[in-house]
Design a protein around this motif. Structure first.
Motif, short mmCIF file in Angstrom:
data_model
loop_
_atom_site.label_atom_id
_atom_site.label_comp_id
_atom_site.label_asym_id
_atom_site.label_seq_id
_atom_site.Cartn_x
_atom_site.Cartn_y
_atom_site.Cartn_z
N LEU A 111 24.71 63.86 35.11
CA LEU A 111 24.85 62.74 34.34
C LEU A 111 23.67 62.67 33.58
CD1 LEU A 111 26.74 59.81 35.52
CD2 LEU A 111 26.93 60.96 33.27
N PRO A 112 22.16 62.76 33.94
CA PRO A 112 21.14 62.50 33.26
C PRO A 112 20.97 63.54 31.88
CG PRO A 112 20.33 62.37 35.19
CD PRO A 112 21.91 62.74 35.50
N LYS A 115 24.11 62.55 29.49
CA LYS A 115 23.86 61.43 28.68
C LYS A 115 22.74 61.74 27.48
CE LYS A 115 23.21 57.74 31.28
NZ LYS A 115 22.85 56.66 32.60
N GLY A 118 24.80 63.14 24.76
CA GLY A 118 25.67 62.33 24.29
C GLY A 118 27.21 63.21 24.44
N GLU A 157 30.23 53.04 33.10
CA GLU A 157 28.94 53.08 32.85
C GLU A 157 28.57 54.22 31.98
OE1 GLU A 157 25.14 54.39 35.81
OE2 GLU A 157 26.74 53.12 36.51
N ALA A 158 29.22 55.35 32.18
CA ALA A 158 29.07 56.73 31.34
C ALA A 158 29.69 56.91 29.99
CB ALA A 158 29.48 57.89 32.18
N GLU A 160 29.54 54.86 27.35
CA GLU A 160 28.64 54.52 26.14
C GLU A 160 27.98 55.60 25.73
OE1 GLU A 160 25.38 51.73 26.60
OE2 GLU A 160 26.51 51.32 28.77
N TYR A 161 27.71 56.67 26.73
CA TYR A 161 27.04 57.76 26.18
C TYR A 161 27.72 59.17 25.93
CZ TYR A 161 23.26 55.13 28.67
OH TYR A 161 22.45 53.91 29.02
N VAL A 163 30.18 60.33 27.59
CA VAL A 163 30.43 61.18 28.73
C VAL A 163 31.93 60.70 29.44
CG1 VAL A 163 29.73 61.96 31.20
CG2 VAL A 163 28.14 61.72 29.29
#
Length: 230
Positions: A111-112, A115, A118, A157-158, A160-161, A163
């Motif tokens: 995820l990092p 994110k 994008g 959670e993801a 908005e990035y 993902v």
């Protein structure tokens, strides 16, 4: 699609994971297979998905040596048929450590990177039993139910990035895991509208659909199950 997208597929040595890796390869993905055993893909990583630090290090190496990971397909797991009174604490812990913890570790590793770019897709293999339950499968159904909750929360959670996080919850699937089980009985098969078990390639196609960045799926749990649950 393009031939430069990289997918990390866990449980890639057999069953749903292997079928997923093969299907994605046919679609032009570069596949990294992760398993306790060797897997037949461009890159094979021997890894216990419960080892968070090694998982993170392997993802970092893939990103540096191959390029950005666009998809994590988390299919590593096992099942267990056992009366609840016979399930000791270590058995409960191991089930959750692999099914839920393995998925959490994979997401924490990829995820990092996703994110920061994008973009990216995560598809976790859950189970129809995590939705409907089944007698003698309390540990497995509980862990898969927890996976479903995790997917719903992480998706919010993801997204908005950029993902997308989703799950596939198959019904009993035609793999060695169901050999000798009730799912092979002709009486059970006769109850399925499709008349057969779900095949690994059916699940692979569903994972590929959810992996498509143009598909508007967020926090979905799709359940290809041959009509076992409608």
């Amino acid at each position: 699609m393009t031939d430069d997208r990289i997918a990390v597929v866990t449980g890639a040595a057999s069953g749903i994971g292997k079928a997923t890796g093969e299907h994605l390869t046919e679609l032009g993905w570069r596949v990294v297979g992760v398993d306790l055993r060797e897997s037949p893909f461009e890159r094979s990583v021997t890894l216990d998905v419960t080892d968070r630090e090694k998982y993170r290090a392997e993802v970092q190496a893939i990103e540096l040596e191959m390029g950005p990971i666009s998809l994590l397909a988390s299919a590593a797991g096992y099942d267990l048929e056992m009366p609840i009174e016979d399930i000791d604490p270590d058995t409960w812990d191991r089930m959750f450590e692999v099914l839920l913890g393995g998925s959490i570790n994979g997401c924490a590793a990829v995820l990092p990177h996703m994110k920061a770019r994008g973009a990216g897709s995560i598809v976790i293999v859950s189970s129809e039993l995590g939705i409907a339950g089944e007698e003698l499968y309390a540990a497995y159904a509980s862990a898969k139910g927890a996976v479903n909750g995790f997917v719903k929360a992480l998706a919010l959670e993801a997204i908005e990035y950029g993902v997308h996080v989703n799950a596939v919850a198959p019904g009993p699937t035609d793999t060695p895991l169901v050999d000798g089980s009730q799912w092979r009985d002709p009486e059970y098969l006769a109850t399925l509208p499709l008349g057969r078990l779900v095949r690994p390639e059916d699940i692979a196609g569903t994972i590929a659909l959810l992996a498509d960045q143009d598909a508007y799926f967020v926090g979905e749990i799709l359940s290809p199950n041959a009509g076992a649950v409608i």
